[in-house]
Design a protein around this motif. Structure first.
Motif: not given
Length: 706
Positions: A237-254
């Motif tokens: 779950s933590e990894r998934k949350r981290a991955e989702e945070a990374v994806r969210a950050a990536e979406r925000q960056l894009r």
């Protein structure tokens, strides 16, 4: 060879045989000698059981010897008899067999004990591993019922073990993942694969969702029949949350990059496009699908120019080698347009130090380039204007350093542009002004008190050869740049003319004074004497008084005429609208009478000039032209013409020898200066068919014409 630490085993063998002998001897009175090997056989078995093969064989030898000696008749004798020999051989065979049997039994017992111990340790290890594992573990029946779970499995899902024993894996699986999990379990039981790993969601007791990495295998019987599933789950779950945070950050960056005015891309080290932002796509009228996976330099932005493709390829390859690049480039924009960009290529290294990504970026500088071109064009035109200006124009900064100069500076000061730019402007000033100049600027910047700035003043400048000359200086400030512009006018010629005018005026004053002294003064002296004589004659001789009065009257008339001549020189044009015509007509008359040259004044229509200054300067120009013609050209005729047609035109023509080439005497310079005073244009050229023509033209409305 018997090891020292094994001697005790053989000692036990000897001891048990001795005990068997003692027991046999003690029991013989009771049981007789019917079974002498009985106790010895037991001793052999005991020695073999506790000591092994060697002690068992030792016990066999000792038992055979003791039995033969003590119990085989004749007893208590060492002489072998057939009976003793048969006993010994039989006992040896029996002892060896007993020893072998005992050793085998002992080995089997030990193996069984070892297997039981290993099984017990294995069960304890499995139980410890199952219970203490950092991951969740469960055994699941083929129908999905949970048969066994460890504490970590229960902790991950928030249930107790007993609560989980009442549930199935279907009940704790997230509804969205249930169908795919059931299908995988079915295929695993069918033998399509030995195990599988999948990320799935479980439903916790509190209703929440937990992500887990599930590895599932199946336990089968010896016949291959599936018995139950073995599941191992890791809470991710933590990894998934981290991955989702990374994806969210990536979406925000894009999203951020897609909303910038900057063009940004991401390439593999070989130049393959992984991603570009929206502004770059919009600029080229492209979609992401049209460029993803292509070599960056082969994309439509560059294909309009093979040279551009080569430059971009070289830049990307340089970045892949760890060398960034930056240059201006032109790209093909939407609708086949063109766009100028500030293009740069950077790179991103991985942990191993190798280049992992290429990062191209650019900024649209089309407007800036256009503005720069327009500014350069304006500067060029301005420089052309400045270079054609007769005045020297110098720009300095707040420290007095020369920034720009025009061509007139070179001609005026004798320096080249390269010798001036970057130097302090005080090099153009003689002492003490050169020493005080920096103080002027410092005081102005500190106090804001302008003593020269914004006003014109006369000063002294110094040329490269060290000579000094008078200048007229005007300084203005460029406020937002903290710079100053100075306009320098060489007034050497003006000063010379002023001096010449002063000298001419002085000469004219002396001439007028001399004329008054030689004519009017002498006449008045004579009249003074005559007046005295007249006074005496009035009393004594009336007839003589009458003659003297007539002489006095004649002298006064002569004084009047001389004064008129002097006054005409001081005020040549009467102060009225038609005074210019009268003065020019008088000039023609006097020239005819004094110089004996045919001089005419031609003015078909009346010309009224209300401005006496303009009329006077025109008259003096005409007078100088007539004087020059009479004095230098020896003409037969001189013509003075005045007319008004869209302006005022004064022309003096003669038929004399003409103006010598290159002549520029004082009289000509004075005529030009007089024309400049009233804003007229003076031209001097040949007349037709011979002679010289002097023409002075004033534009309409500039001379007070009525």
């Amino acid at each position: 060879m018997i090891r020292a630490n094994e001697l005790w085993r053989y000692g036990i063998a000897a001891l048990v045989v001795s005990a068997a002998l003692g027991l046999q001897l003690a029991a013989e009175p009771i049981i007789g000698s019917v079974s002498p090997p009985l106790f010895f056989a037991a001793a052999v078995a005991a020695a073999a059981w506790y000591g092994g093969l060697g002690p068992g064989m030792l016990a066999t030898l000792l038992g055979a010897a003791a039995g033969a000696y003590f119990f085989v008749p004749p007893v208590w004798r060492l002489a072998p008899t057939p009976g003793e020999i048969a006993f010994v051989i039989g006992f040896l065979l029996e002892g060896a067999f007993i020893t072998w049997i005992v050793v085998r039994l002992q080995s089997a017992s030990r193996e069984a004990q070892a297997q039981q111990e290993a099984l017990r340790e294995s069960e304890e290890l499995f139980r410890a591993t199952f219970e203490q594992a950092a991951v969740g573990m469960a055994h699941t029946a083929l129908d999905g019922r949970l048969l066994r779970v460890n504490g970590r499995f229960a902790d991950i899902l928030g249930f107790t073990r007993d609560e989980l024993m009442e549930r199935s894996f279907q009940a704790i699986t997230h509804p969205d993942d249930l169908a795919s999990n059931v299908d995988l379990a079915r295929r695993l039981a069918a033998g399509e694969f030995s195990h599988y790993t999948v990320e799935k969601r479980y439903t916790r007791k509190d209703g929440g969702t937990v992500w887990a990495n599930l590895t599932s295998s199946i336990r089968r019987s010896h016949a291959g029949r599936p018995l139950h599933y073995i599941a191992v789950i890791e809470d991710i779950s933590e990894r998934k949350r981290a991955e989702e945070a990374v994806r969210a950050a990536e979406r925000q960056l894009r999203d951020l990059l897609d909303n910038l005015f900057v063009f940004v891309g991401l390439l593999d080290p070989d130049g393959t496009v992984r991603w570009v932002n929206r502004p770059l796509l919009v600029a080229g009228g492209l979609t992401l699908e049209q460029v993803i996976g292509r070599a960056f330099w082969d994309c439509p932005w560059w294909t309009h120019d093979p040279a551009a493709c080569d430059r971009v390829r070289a830049a990307v390859q340089a970045a892949a080698g760890g060398r960034p690049a930056r240059f201006d480039e032109t790209i093909r924009a939407a609708a086949d347009g063109r766009m100028v960009i500030d293009f740069q290529v950077a790179f991103l290294r991985g942990e191993d130090g190798a280049v992992r990504y290429i990062l191209p970026s650019a900024v649209d500088i089309t407007d800036r380039k256009r503005a720069e071109a327009e500014r350069a064009d304006r500067e060029t035109r301005l420089q052309v204007v400045l270079d054609t200006a007769a005045d020297a124009i110098i720009t300095i900064d707040h420290a007095g350093t020369i920034l720009t100069v025009n061509r007139a500076v070179e001609a005026m000061f004798g320096y080249t542009v390269g010798e001036l730019v970057g130097q302090n402007v005080r090099m153009l000033m003689p002492p003490p002004f050169s020493v005080e100049h920096d103080t002027y600027i410092t005081r102005y910047l500190a106090t804001g008190e302008a003593r020269i700035i914004g006003t014109g003043r006369e000063a002294i400048a110094r040329r490269k050869d060290g000579s000094v000359f008078p200048i007229e200086l005007a300084i203005s400030e460029i406020n937002h740049l903290r710079q100053f512009t100075g306009i320098v006018r060489d007034v050497t010629r003006r000063k010379e003319l002023e001096r010449e005018v002063v000298e001419i005026a002085s000469l004219e004053q002396r001439r007028i004074g001399q004329d008054l002294h030689d004519t009017v003064g002498q006449e008045l002296t004579a009249l003074n004497i005559l007046a005295g004589d007249l006074a005496d004659a009035v009393r004594t001789d009336p007839d003589a008084a009458a003659r003297l009065a007539g002489r006095v009257a004649g002298g006064l008339r002569r004084c009047q005429r001389e004064l008129r001549v002097v006054i005409r020189g001081l005020l040549p044009v009467p102060v009225d609208a038609e005074g210019l015509m009268a003065a020019l007509a008088d000039l023609a008359d006097r020239t005819r009478s004094d110089a004996r040259v045919a001089c005419t004044f031609d003015c078909p229509d009346p010309v009224a000039v209300a401005d006496n200054l303009t009329a006077t300067q025109l008259y003096l120009i005409a007078q100088e032209a007539v004087h020059n013609a009479v004095k230098h050209a020896r003409p037969r005729a001189v013509r003075i013409a005045l007319c008004a047609d869209h302006g005022l035109v004064l022309r003096v023509e003669d038929d004399g020898a003409g103006l010598p080439a290159g002549r520029s005497g004082l009289g000509l310079r004075i005529m030009h200066d007089r024309a400049a005073i009233i804003g007229a244009r003076l031209t001097i050229g040949p007349a037709s068919p011979a002679g010289t023509s002097v023409t002075c033209e004033l534009p309409g409305g500039s001379h007070g014409q009525e």
